[in-house]
Design an enzyme around this catalytic site. Structure first.
Site, PDB file in Angstrom:
ATOM      1  N   LYS A 193      11.606  51.958 -50.019  1.00 45.89           N
ATOM      2  CA  LYS A 193      10.984  51.861 -48.695  1.00 45.89           C
ATOM      3  C   LYS A 193      11.196  53.173 -47.939  1.00 45.89           C
ATOM      4  CE  LYS A 193      11.038  49.216 -44.452  1.00 45.89           C
ATOM      5  NZ  LYS A 193      11.526  48.086 -43.696  1.00 45.89           N
ATOM      6  N   GLU A 199      20.905  56.399 -54.602  1.00 44.03           N
ATOM      7  CA  GLU A 199      20.849  56.006 -56.011  1.00 44.03           C
ATOM      8  C   GLU A 199      19.454  56.273 -56.576  1.00 44.03           C
ATOM      9  OE1 GLU A 199      21.928  54.204 -53.492  1.00 44.03           O
ATOM     10  OE2 GLU A 199      23.639  52.942 -54.032  1.00 44.03           O
ATOM     11  N   GLY A 251      13.062  45.280 -46.759  1.00 44.04           N
ATOM     12  CA  GLY A 251      13.204  45.531 -48.204  1.00 44.04           C
ATOM     13  C   GLY A 251      13.309  44.245 -49.008  1.00 44.04           C
ATOM     14  N   ARG A 252      14.160  43.321 -48.559  1.00 44.01           N
ATOM     15  CA  ARG A 252      14.379  42.099 -49.347  1.00 44.01           C
ATOM     16  C   ARG A 252      13.252  41.089 -49.183  1.00 44.01           C
ATOM     17  NH1 ARG A 252      17.730  43.106 -45.377  1.00 44.01           N
ATOM     18  NH2 ARG A 252      17.928  41.691 -43.599  1.00 44.01           N
ATOM     19  N   GLU A 337      22.341  39.530 -47.371  1.00 40.68           N
ATOM     20  CA  GLU A 337      22.015  40.688 -46.537  1.00 40.68           C
ATOM     21  C   GLU A 337      21.317  40.214 -45.256  1.00 40.68           C
ATOM     22  OE1 GLU A 337      21.169  44.744 -48.288  1.00 40.68           O
ATOM     23  OE2 GLU A 337      19.197  44.363 -47.462  1.00 40.68           O
ATOM     24  N   HIS A 368      29.994  25.977 -69.424  1.00 43.00           N
ATOM     25  CA  HIS A 368      31.085  26.302 -70.344  1.00 43.00           C
ATOM     26  C   HIS A 368      31.913  27.479 -69.833  1.00 43.00           C
ATOM     27  CE1 HIS A 368      29.432  23.451 -73.219  1.00 43.00           C
ATOM     28  NE2 HIS A 368      28.257  23.835 -72.728  1.00 43.00           N
ATOM     29  N   LYS A 477      27.591  53.638 -46.759  1.00 37.86           N
ATOM     30  CA  LYS A 477      26.718  54.751 -47.176  1.00 37.86           C
ATOM     31  C   LYS A 477      27.227  56.058 -46.582  1.00 37.86           C
ATOM     32  CE  LYS A 477      22.322  52.222 -47.422  1.00 37.86           C
ATOM     33  NZ  LYS A 477      21.015  52.045 -46.802  1.00 37.86           N
TER      34      LYS A 477
HETATM   35  O1  F6P Z   1      21.362  49.309 -48.717  1.00 35.40           O
HETATM   36  C1  F6P Z   1      20.585  48.246 -48.370  1.00 35.40           C
HETATM   37  C2  F6P Z   1      19.134  48.558 -48.447  1.00 35.40           C
HETATM   38  O2  F6P Z   1      18.759  49.232 -47.320  1.00 35.40           O
HETATM   39  C3  F6P Z   1      18.316  47.293 -48.660  1.00 35.40           C
HETATM   40  O3  F6P Z   1      18.054  46.643 -47.491  1.00 35.40           O
HETATM   41  C4  F6P Z   1      17.123  47.815 -49.378  1.00 35.40           C
HETATM   42  O4  F6P Z   1      16.430  46.795 -50.023  1.00 35.40           O
HETATM   43  C5  F6P Z   1      17.779  48.792 -50.324  1.00 35.40           C
HETATM   44  O5  F6P Z   1      18.815  49.372 -49.576  1.00 35.40           O
HETATM   45  C6  F6P Z   1      16.889  49.856 -50.879  1.00 35.40           C
HETATM   46  O6  F6P Z   1      16.306  50.620 -49.870  1.00 35.40           O
HETATM   47  P1  F6P Z   1      15.034  51.504 -50.142  1.00 35.40           P
HETATM   48  O7  F6P Z   1      13.938  50.609 -50.592  1.00 35.40           O
HETATM   49  O8  F6P Z   1      14.732  52.178 -48.838  1.00 35.40           O
HETATM   50  O9  F6P Z   1      15.384  52.498 -51.216  1.00 35.40           O
END
Ligand code: F6P
Length: 517
Positions: A193, A199, A251-252, A337, A368, A477
């Protein structure tokens, strides 16, 4: 909800008769505690609730004006007040895009669907003219968990390129995805987003180098799904490969946006449209059904009752469907979240517990591993069994056995067993719900996911929190940037007092280790 209403609801949970007795005194309870909607049969009868609590909970839906909140969402009101944003995920799958939000979304969705089908048919190819055999989605959180869960769940409907998902900053994740893939036939989807997530951008850069090493025009091998198109274009994504969504989609909650592109590559645009139709069908149901028959509302009431009124700290989601094995991971982000907050929209401390810890694993595997604790441990863990009526594999007898295990486990949890030997006795009275999808088709899965999205938002309204922000992920972060600087420079800062010894230890061992890149 004010403190008095909350307390009166909480009082109704005290002195509840055990489940066995509740079934004996009211054999009709499975009728009023079962809801059917959009091909989903939801049996809440083994929850710790009696008629008075049920009626009071139904009333609480009006107290917090759930339907009013849905209307505000549809009208594009600023529901996410701490980020000053509308909350428009329902507009993403509106059947007739009449609102301005829906119109904005549908154009981008059509672009994504057309591009996915062109990738699948080979009309869009890599820089050396070969069709794409592998699609690797690089994204994390909402830009990974939803599409990864759906791609796995609908793997029987897949017919396109192999679709893989990379999320972790640990190089092992991308290494594994690249293993066996060829740069000439690989399409990388950078899903983010913000297009700044550490990452994702680190992995995207490494994937770019991998492509670039063998292919002349790397950009032919990249697609972006983002709400920051300009940042993606500056990074080098081609304009016609830049798929957009919007700041009014969390995002979610973004699965029904262009973030679904890897799913489209796997199952095709038509089946993705069926998935969206299932979501939209559930949206319509949520906004138009009376509370007692409203699946997401009743689901939310059960979850909220367990966390806020009964104070059960966790919930185990157990998919009795191997293909739904990623559902617990997806729900962890959606629920925790969204509702893992301690202050309400008004900035004051909340009244009761907020998000439960959501965890889980496929059944029957979980039986199990940790079911011993669920049956006889000292903590009570509400369980949500999620399964399908129709068999998913090539063995109907196995499906009957799978379903029999759902029934057996929910009965054992609720009814328990008396026994003269204490270690063979089961206390019982342990709550569970059973959700059965008539089949695991794109449409039904869409309905299930929309049900969970709405249930999460409704739980948030009952708790009084803003389910649409996530400030709690920010501090870590920021501190990671400081820690990374210290590691890169080999000097830790004075402010890192608590972590000084650990940082210095890592810096010292790192100097002795061979470096890759
Ligand atoms: O760290 C949380 C978050 O901001 C989530 O809400 C989001 O889905 C995820 O990181 C990834 O963010 P982006 O889509 O901006 O890379």
């Amino acid at each position: 909800m004010d403190a008095e209403v909350f307390q009166s609801l909480k009082n109704l949970t005290h002195g509840l008769a055990p489940l066995v007795e509740l079934f004996q005194t009211d054999p009709s309870r499975s009728k009023w505690l079962t809801v059917e909607a959009c091909g989903i049969h939801a049996d809440f009868s083994r929850q710790r609730i009696n008629k008075s609590l049920y009626e009071a909970l139904i009333h609480s839906v009006d107290v917090v004006d759930v339907q009013g909140s849905f209307s505000k969402m549809m009208a594009g009101d600023i529901m996410n007040v701490t980020e000053d944003r509308a909350v428009g995920h329902m507009a993403l799958r509106a059947p007739a895009p009449s609102s301005p939000l829906a119109q904005q979304a549908s154009g981008q969705l059509e672009r994504a669907k057309a591009l996915a089908d062109r990738v699948r048919s080979g009309a869009v190819r890599g820089a050396t003219g070969k069709p794409f055999a592998t699609v690797i989605n690089i994204g994390i959180g909402g830009s990974d968990l939803g599409p990864a869960m759906v791609t796995r769940a609908l793997r029987r409907s897949a017919s396109g390129p192999v679709v893989k998902f990379v999320s972790n900053i640990d190089a092992a994740d991308l290494d594994e995805a690249l293993h066996g893939a060829q740069p000439e036939t690989t399409l990388i989807v950078v899903s983010s987003k913000t297009f700044t997530t550490l990452e994702t951008m680190h992995n995207a850069e490494r994937a770019r180098q991998w492509i670039q090493a063998s292919v002349p025009n790397w950009a032919n091998h990249f697609v972006a799904a983002t709400s920051h198109a300009e940042t993606a274009l500056n990074w080098g994504i081609q304009k016609d490969r830049c798929l957009e969504f919007f700041d009014w989609v969390g995002g979610r909650f973004s699965l029904s946006s262009v973030i679904g592109f890897p799913v489209m590559c796997s199952i095709g645009a038509d089946q993705f449209s069926d998935f969206l139709a299932g979501m939209s069908e559930l949206d319509h149901h949520a906004m138009n059904s009376p509370t007692a028959n409203n699946l997401p509302v009743m689901h939310a009431l059960m979850w909220w009752m367990n966390s806020a009124l009964h104070s059960f700290p966790t919930v185990a989601v157990i998919p009795y469907s191997h293909d739904l094995s990623r559902l617990p991971a997806y729900l962890q982000q959606l629920v925790m979240e969204s509702n893992g907050k301690s202050v309400g929209v008004d900035g004051r401390s909340v009244l009761g517990g907020t998000s439960p810890v959501v965890w889980g694993e496929s059944g029957t595997n979980g039986q199990h591993a940790f079911f011993q604790m669920l049956h006889q441990g000292t903590q009570i863990v509400p369980v949500e069994f999620v399964t399908t009526g129709a068999s998913l594999g090539a063995d109907d007898e196995a499906h009957d056995l799978l379903f029999a295990n759902v029934i057996a486990q929910s009965e054992a949890l609720a009814a328990g067993r008396t026994h003269s030997e204490p270690h063979k006795a089961f206390e019982g009275n342990r709550p569970s719900s059973v959700l059965v999808l008539d089949e695991l088709s794109p449409r039904r899965l869409g309905s299930l996911i929309a049900m969970y999205e709405h249930s999460t938002a409704i739980q948030g309204w009952l708790m009084g929190v803003n389910s649409f922000d996530q400030w709690g992920v920010e501090l870590g972060k920021i501190l990671a940037v400081d820690a990374a600087k210290a590691i890169a420079s080999g000097v830790s800062e004075d402010e890192q007092t608590m972590t000084h010894p650990l940082l210095n230890w890592y810096i010292s061992i790192r100097k002795k280790l061979p470096r890759n890149q």
